[in-house]
Design an enzyme around this catalytic site. Structure first.
Site, PDB file in Angstrom:
ATOM      1  N   GLU A  80      17.177  61.113 -18.899  1.00  0.00           N
ATOM      2  CA  GLU A  80      17.711  61.495 -17.596  1.00  0.00           C
ATOM      3  C   GLU A  80      18.318  62.891 -17.666  1.00  0.00           C
ATOM      4  O   GLU A  80      19.051  63.308 -16.763  1.00  0.00           O
ATOM      5  CB  GLU A  80      18.729  60.485 -17.084  1.00  0.00           C
ATOM      6  CG  GLU A  80      19.913  60.224 -17.985  1.00  0.00           C
ATOM      7  CD  GLU A  80      20.788  59.120 -17.423  1.00  0.00           C
ATOM      8  OE1 GLU A  80      21.845  59.450 -16.877  1.00  0.00           O
ATOM      9  OE2 GLU A  80      20.407  57.938 -17.540  1.00  0.00           O
ATOM     10  N   CYS A 112      18.861  54.689 -18.476  1.00  0.00           N
ATOM     11  CA  CYS A 112      18.943  54.521 -19.935  1.00  0.00           C
ATOM     12  C   CYS A 112      17.808  53.715 -20.557  1.00  0.00           C
ATOM     13  O   CYS A 112      17.826  53.484 -21.767  1.00  0.00           O
ATOM     14  CB  CYS A 112      20.285  53.879 -20.294  1.00  0.00           C
ATOM     15  SG  CYS A 112      21.712  54.863 -19.803  1.00  0.00           S
ATOM     16  N   THR A 153      32.138  58.931 -23.312  1.00  0.00           N
ATOM     17  CA  THR A 153      31.032  58.301 -24.041  1.00  0.00           C
ATOM     18  C   THR A 153      29.705  59.053 -23.958  1.00  0.00           C
ATOM     19  O   THR A 153      28.854  58.872 -24.831  1.00  0.00           O
ATOM     20  CB  THR A 153      30.797  56.867 -23.523  1.00  0.00           C
ATOM     21  OG1 THR A 153      30.559  56.903 -22.106  1.00  0.00           O
ATOM     22  CG2 THR A 153      31.997  55.976 -23.816  1.00  0.00           C
ATOM     23  N   ARG A 199      32.469  49.059  -9.890  1.00  0.00           N
ATOM     24  CA  ARG A 199      32.476  47.597  -9.767  1.00  0.00           C
ATOM     25  C   ARG A 199      31.085  46.996  -9.943  1.00  0.00           C
ATOM     26  O   ARG A 199      30.948  45.791 -10.145  1.00  0.00           O
ATOM     27  CB  ARG A 199      33.078  47.177  -8.424  1.00  0.00           C
ATOM     28  CG  ARG A 199      32.263  47.574  -7.206  1.00  0.00           C
ATOM     29  CD  ARG A 199      33.063  47.348  -5.923  1.00  0.00           C
ATOM     30  NE  ARG A 199      32.316  47.700  -4.738  1.00  0.00           N
ATOM     31  CZ  ARG A 199      31.567  46.842  -4.051  1.00  0.00           C
ATOM     32  NH1 ARG A 199      31.444  45.594  -4.464  1.00  0.00           N
ATOM     33  NH2 ARG A 199      30.928  47.226  -2.964  1.00  0.00           N
ATOM     34  N   HIS A 234      21.400  47.444 -25.243  1.00  0.00           N
ATOM     35  CA  HIS A 234      21.866  48.745 -24.756  1.00  0.00           C
ATOM     36  C   HIS A 234      23.384  48.841 -24.934  1.00  0.00           C
ATOM     37  O   HIS A 234      24.122  47.881 -24.712  1.00  0.00           O
ATOM     38  CB  HIS A 234      21.506  48.945 -23.284  1.00  0.00           C
ATOM     39  CG  HIS A 234      22.024  50.243 -22.755  1.00  0.00           C
ATOM     40  ND1 HIS A 234      21.702  51.454 -23.316  1.00  0.00           N
ATOM     41  CD2 HIS A 234      22.870  50.522 -21.732  1.00  0.00           C
ATOM     42  CE1 HIS A 234      22.313  52.427 -22.656  1.00  0.00           C
ATOM     43  NE2 HIS A 234      23.029  51.884 -21.697  1.00  0.00           N
ATOM     44  N   LYS A 239      31.967  47.508 -26.201  1.00  0.00           N
ATOM     45  CA  LYS A 239      32.396  46.228 -25.621  1.00  0.00           C
ATOM     46  C   LYS A 239      31.240  45.482 -24.953  1.00  0.00           C
ATOM     47  O   LYS A 239      31.069  44.276 -25.160  1.00  0.00           O
ATOM     48  CB  LYS A 239      33.511  46.490 -24.608  1.00  0.00           C
ATOM     49  CG  LYS A 239      34.054  45.242 -23.919  1.00  0.00           C
ATOM     50  CD  LYS A 239      35.314  45.565 -23.129  1.00  0.00           C
ATOM     51  CE  LYS A 239      35.032  46.551 -22.017  1.00  0.00           C
ATOM     52  NZ  LYS A 239      36.235  46.779 -21.164  1.00  0.00           N
ATOM     53  N   ASN A 266      27.320  57.088 -26.131  1.00  0.00           N
ATOM     54  CA  ASN A 266      26.194  56.546 -25.378  1.00  0.00           C
ATOM     55  C   ASN A 266      25.137  57.623 -25.202  1.00  0.00           C
ATOM     56  O   ASN A 266      25.322  58.580 -24.449  1.00  0.00           O
ATOM     57  CB  ASN A 266      26.682  56.052 -24.011  1.00  0.00           C
ATOM     58  CG  ASN A 266      25.559  55.484 -23.156  1.00  0.00           C
ATOM     59  OD1 ASN A 266      24.444  55.288 -23.627  1.00  0.00           O
ATOM     60  ND2 ASN A 266      25.860  55.208 -21.900  1.00  0.00           N
ATOM     61  N   SER A 296      20.250  51.869 -15.568  1.00  0.00           N
ATOM     62  CA  SER A 296      20.887  51.735 -14.259  1.00  0.00           C
ATOM     63  C   SER A 296      19.873  51.922 -13.159  1.00  0.00           C
ATOM     64  O   SER A 296      18.919  52.674 -13.277  1.00  0.00           O
ATOM     65  CB  SER A 296      22.004  52.774 -14.124  1.00  0.00           C
ATOM     66  OG  SER A 296      23.039  52.519 -15.034  1.00  0.00           O
TER      67      SER A 296
END
Length: 349
Positions: A80, A112, A153, A199, A234, A239, A266, A296
């Site tokens: 990207e 990604c 990140t 969100r 991914h 976390k 990332n 995404s």
């Protein structure tokens, strides 16, 4: 069986610590690093971009195993952060490794997971008999606006895979995908930095799609998590992949070898390819690897991979740096140097 013939990864040597970024913005660096599970991230040099990362990764792959460039019939670069909006990265990679002109090439975008989409395309072309070898690359010099959460990140790096049928070092037993229109992250043409709907990032985006593709794969193959030696998911932070692996029933030991994000950041389209490369660096014949990417917008590609004995007889893994070697080869920079390298500071004309 179509599979991975050889592979290579590339990570720039410059690093910036999460706490250094936080210091500039008056944030609690230790708290942010602990929350994300990311201690530092890779930063491109002034002369590095998605193209140079892709070329280096492809060359490392070919150093591990000799492949006649004339027999490479396709190159796809997923990213990207392609250096040009109109001019293919893939064609320049082909020129750099001597694969032109009898080849098809294209740049892929799907946030990604564009690199894993390239693997799927190469698989189809190889299986149809249209080409002998294809190269799929996932690489990025990811963007994060100054002060934005992404800046902690968004990193640089990538990996390349040569896909073919003749004596693969790792057979790709099956692949499947799970895709919906879920707008958790986007960047319009001409915008310098992406935006994100916070969100949406977790449950309706990342977790829904990775679990969707992973469960489809397990059902199709008739397997369970314990049937695999390793798993790669991914990794936008440390976390998320830890949480989704636990949700699916994988252990922390299965994902540990491919979890590069704490020391890398990332790398977007390069995240899963680098994680898979790190796993192949240590894999043994007979090992089984479960892989699920995420992009995404939103979608996930899942792969069931079995390592063959050719990984010990037909490639020289030491001929190119391992992911661990690349992670350890580093030089720290402060925020000012990082901002200069990323073009956040531009000299007046």
């Amino acid at each position: 069986m179509v599979g991975i013939i050889t592979y290579g990864a590339y990570i720039p040597r410059f690093r910036i610590k999460t706490e250094e970024i936080a210091r500039v913005w008056g944030a609690n660096g230790a708290e942010i690093a602990a929350g994300l599970g990311v201690k530092e991230k890779a930063v491109p040099d002034l002369d590095e971009d998605t193209l140079t990362i892709s070329v280096n990764a492809a060359r490392f792959a070919l150093e591990r195993r000799s492949v006649n460039p004339d027999e490479i019939g396709a190159i796809y670069v997923g990213s990207e952060s392609h250096p040009y909006a109109v001019k293919p990265t893939a064609a320049t990679v082909g020129e750099a490794i001597g694969a032109t002109p009898v080849m098809t090439a294209a740049d892929y975008e799907f946030a990604c997971k564009a690199g894993t989409a390239g693997i799927q395309t190469c698989m189809g072309l190889v299986k149809s008999g249209m080409i002998k070898y294809g190269i799929a690359i996932g690489a990025d010099v990811a963007q994060g606006a100054p002060g934005d959460a992404l800046e902690y990140t968004a990193a640089a790096g990538g990996a390349a895979f040569v896909i073919g049928e003749k004596d693969p070092i790792a057979e790709i037993n099956h692949t499947c995908s799970f895709t919906t229109d879920t707008p958790d992250f986007w960047r319009r043409e001409g915008q310098g930095y992406p935006r994100h709907g916070g969100r949406f990032s977790g449950e309706p985006a990342y977790f829904k799609h990775i679990q969707g593709a992973a469960k489809m794969m397990l059902e199709y193959m008739g397997t369970k998590p314990s049937d695999y030696d390793y798993a790669v998911f991914h990794q936008p932070n440390a976390k998320f992949p830890r949480n989704v692996s636990a949700m699916l029933g994988f252990t922390s030991e299965q994902i540990k070898p491919g979890l590069a994000v704490p020391r890398l950041g990332n790398t977007y389209s390069g995240a899963v390819p680098v994680g898979l490369s790190a796993t192949l660096d240590i894999a043994k014949p007979g090992d089984r690897i479960f892989v699920t990417s995420y992009g995404s917008g939103s979608g996930s590609d899942a792969f069931d991979i079995t390592v063959t004995d050719k990984i010990e007889t037909l490639i020289n893994r030491k001929a190119a740096p391992s992911v661990e070697d690349l992670l350890n080869h580093k030089k720290y920079v402060d925020y000012a140097v990082y901002a200069k390298h990323k073009g956040k500071i531009v000299r007046a004309a």
